[in-house]
Design a protein around this motif. Sequence first.
Motif, PDB file in Angstrom:
ATOM      1  N   TYR A  35      17.622 171.961  63.916  1.00  0.00           N
ATOM      2  CA  TYR A  35      16.385 172.127  64.676  1.00  0.00           C
ATOM      3  C   TYR A  35      15.553 173.237  64.040  1.00  0.00           C
ATOM      4  O   TYR A  35      16.094 174.180  63.470  1.00  0.00           O
ATOM      5  CB  TYR A  35      16.675 172.505  66.129  1.00  0.00           C
ATOM      6  N   PHE A  45      13.599 168.776  66.727  1.00  0.00           N
ATOM      7  CA  PHE A  45      14.741 168.157  66.066  1.00  0.00           C
ATOM      8  C   PHE A  45      14.377 167.754  64.651  1.00  0.00           C
ATOM      9  O   PHE A  45      13.340 167.120  64.405  1.00  0.00           O
ATOM     10  CB  PHE A  45      15.171 166.946  66.883  1.00  0.00           C
ATOM     11  N   ASN A  56      20.208 160.199  62.700  1.00  0.00           N
ATOM     12  CA  ASN A  56      18.966 160.341  63.437  1.00  0.00           C
ATOM     13  C   ASN A  56      18.077 161.318  62.688  1.00  0.00           C
ATOM     14  O   ASN A  56      18.576 162.279  62.088  1.00  0.00           O
ATOM     15  CB  ASN A  56      19.258 160.873  64.849  1.00  0.00           C
ATOM     16  N   GLN A 100      25.972 170.127  72.905  1.00  0.00           N
ATOM     17  CA  GLN A 100      25.767 170.753  71.602  1.00  0.00           C
ATOM     18  C   GLN A 100      25.923 172.262  71.698  1.00  0.00           C
ATOM     19  O   GLN A 100      25.507 172.887  72.668  1.00  0.00           O
ATOM     20  CB  GLN A 100      24.371 170.389  71.059  1.00  0.00           C
TER      21      GLN A 100
ATOM     22  N   ASN B  31      22.303 163.524  78.794  1.00  0.00           N
ATOM     23  CA  ASN B  31      22.645 164.865  78.313  1.00  0.00           C
ATOM     24  C   ASN B  31      21.554 165.806  78.790  1.00  0.00           C
ATOM     25  O   ASN B  31      20.384 165.642  78.446  1.00  0.00           O
ATOM     26  CB  ASN B  31      22.742 164.882  76.782  1.00  0.00           C
ATOM     27  N   GLN B  33      21.119 169.995  79.078  1.00  0.00           N
ATOM     28  CA  GLN B  33      21.731 171.291  78.844  1.00  0.00           C
ATOM     29  C   GLN B  33      20.745 172.397  79.161  1.00  0.00           C
ATOM     30  O   GLN B  33      19.532 172.254  78.944  1.00  0.00           O
ATOM     31  CB  GLN B  33      22.205 171.427  77.386  1.00  0.00           C
ATOM     32  N   PHE B  35      20.082 176.490  78.249  1.00  0.00           N
ATOM     33  CA  PHE B  35      20.418 177.522  77.282  1.00  0.00           C
ATOM     34  C   PHE B  35      19.657 178.804  77.626  1.00  0.00           C
ATOM     35  O   PHE B  35      18.558 178.770  78.177  1.00  0.00           O
ATOM     36  CB  PHE B  35      20.000 177.117  75.860  1.00  0.00           C
ATOM     37  N   GLN B  37      18.247 181.921  75.347  1.00  0.00           N
ATOM     38  CA  GLN B  37      18.074 182.372  73.970  1.00  0.00           C
ATOM     39  C   GLN B  37      18.136 183.891  73.928  1.00  0.00           C
ATOM     40  O   GLN B  37      17.331 184.565  74.590  1.00  0.00           O
ATOM     41  CB  GLN B  37      16.760 181.879  73.367  1.00  0.00           C
ATOM     42  N   LEU B  43      20.916 180.320  70.693  1.00  0.00           N
ATOM     43  CA  LEU B  43      20.920 179.614  71.969  1.00  0.00           C
ATOM     44  C   LEU B  43      22.327 179.664  72.546  1.00  0.00           C
ATOM     45  O   LEU B  43      23.265 179.140  71.948  1.00  0.00           O
ATOM     46  CB  LEU B  43      20.474 178.163  71.777  1.00  0.00           C
ATOM     47  N   ASN B  45      24.914 178.569  75.346  1.00  0.00           N
ATOM     48  CA  ASN B  45      25.123 177.497  76.319  1.00  0.00           C
ATOM     49  C   ASN B  45      25.356 178.057  77.709  1.00  0.00           C
ATOM     50  O   ASN B  45      26.232 178.896  77.903  1.00  0.00           O
ATOM     51  CB  ASN B  45      26.321 176.649  75.920  1.00  0.00           C
ATOM     52  N   PHE B  86      15.872 177.736  78.169  1.00  0.00           N
ATOM     53  CA  PHE B  86      15.445 176.397  77.767  1.00  0.00           C
ATOM     54  C   PHE B  86      16.306 175.340  78.434  1.00  0.00           C
ATOM     55  O   PHE B  86      17.522 175.524  78.568  1.00  0.00           O
ATOM     56  CB  PHE B  86      15.584 176.205  76.254  1.00  0.00           C
ATOM     57  N   GLU B  94      22.401 162.129  69.499  1.00  0.00           N
ATOM     58  CA  GLU B  94      22.621 163.568  69.454  1.00  0.00           C
ATOM     59  C   GLU B  94      21.333 164.379  69.461  1.00  0.00           C
ATOM     60  O   GLU B  94      21.363 165.588  69.427  1.00  0.00           O
ATOM     61  CB  GLU B  94      23.431 163.926  68.204  1.00  0.00           C
ATOM     62  N   LYS B  95      20.184 163.712  69.502  1.00  0.00           N
ATOM     63  CA  LYS B  95      18.925 164.438  69.452  1.00  0.00           C
ATOM     64  C   LYS B  95      18.621 165.044  70.810  1.00  0.00           C
ATOM     65  O   LYS B  95      18.626 164.346  71.832  1.00  0.00           O
ATOM     66  CB  LYS B  95      17.797 163.470  69.067  1.00  0.00           C
ATOM     67  N   LEU B  96      18.367 166.343  70.825  1.00  0.00           N
ATOM     68  CA  LEU B  96      17.930 167.019  72.044  1.00  0.00           C
ATOM     69  C   LEU B  96      16.424 167.261  71.972  1.00  0.00           C
ATOM     70  O   LEU B  96      15.912 167.675  70.934  1.00  0.00           O
ATOM     71  CB  LEU B  96      18.637 168.361  72.210  1.00  0.00           C
ATOM     72  N   PHE B  98      13.653 169.588  73.658  1.00  0.00           N
ATOM     73  CA  PHE B  98      13.606 170.834  74.412  1.00  0.00           C
ATOM     74  C   PHE B  98      12.307 170.977  75.193  1.00  0.00           C
ATOM     75  O   PHE B  98      11.238 170.527  74.755  1.00  0.00           O
ATOM     76  CB  PHE B  98      13.720 172.026  73.456  1.00  0.00           C
TER      77      PHE B  98
END
Lengths: 111, 108
Positions: A35, A45, A56, A100, B31, B33, B35, B37, B43, B45, B86, B94-96, B98
Amino acid sequence: KAGVTQTPRYLIKTRGQQVTLSCSPISGHRSVSWYQQTPGQGLQFLFEYFSETQRNKGNFPGRFSGRQFSNSRSEMNVSTLELGDSALYLCASSLTTNEQFFGPGTRLTVL
Amino acid sequence: GIQVEQSPPDLILQEGANSTLRCNFSDSVNNLQWFHQNPWGQLINLFYIPSGTKQNGRLSATTVATERYSLLYISSSQTTDSGVYFCAWGFGNEKLTFGTGTRLTIIP
């Protein structure tokens, strides 16, 4: 268990140069995502790799590329650097649940 | 594309106060999440919460997937809670994506 590690932590380059950033995921994690964070665009991303294959890709120019090795470590490369590439580059790894975990980031400054 | 909106953008509170941060998303989710920062950019979790409610100490989170929002609660705020929070949305890969973050400032 060690977390995600990224090297280097800080980098200064000049326009036109290229740069390679490295990311080592949490042991056992096979997915690595990258990212970019900038004040203007926020967190965006770049791409994601799983078992050495890019699964991706985000909306970035071809100057941004990456790869993943058989040990799941990943590198990303930015060629022909522009001032706008100055950013915090974050790497994340995940196992199977999609959750993640992020590394500390590499702060790139392009002069 | 997917929209992830966080509110409020900025929040200033006295130490000891409670706060609620909101994340709205425009599509189905598997998904979600939260975070925090830290000042160095990492970031941290807080919660992986695609649905339901979770609690961890003074922090708790709730996601109502059918209504496309998630809430992060911070109780008895401490100065160390300051920073940017965030939420990130994901579905199917798997792409987040934000949100733009909520900057929380806790005043002693």
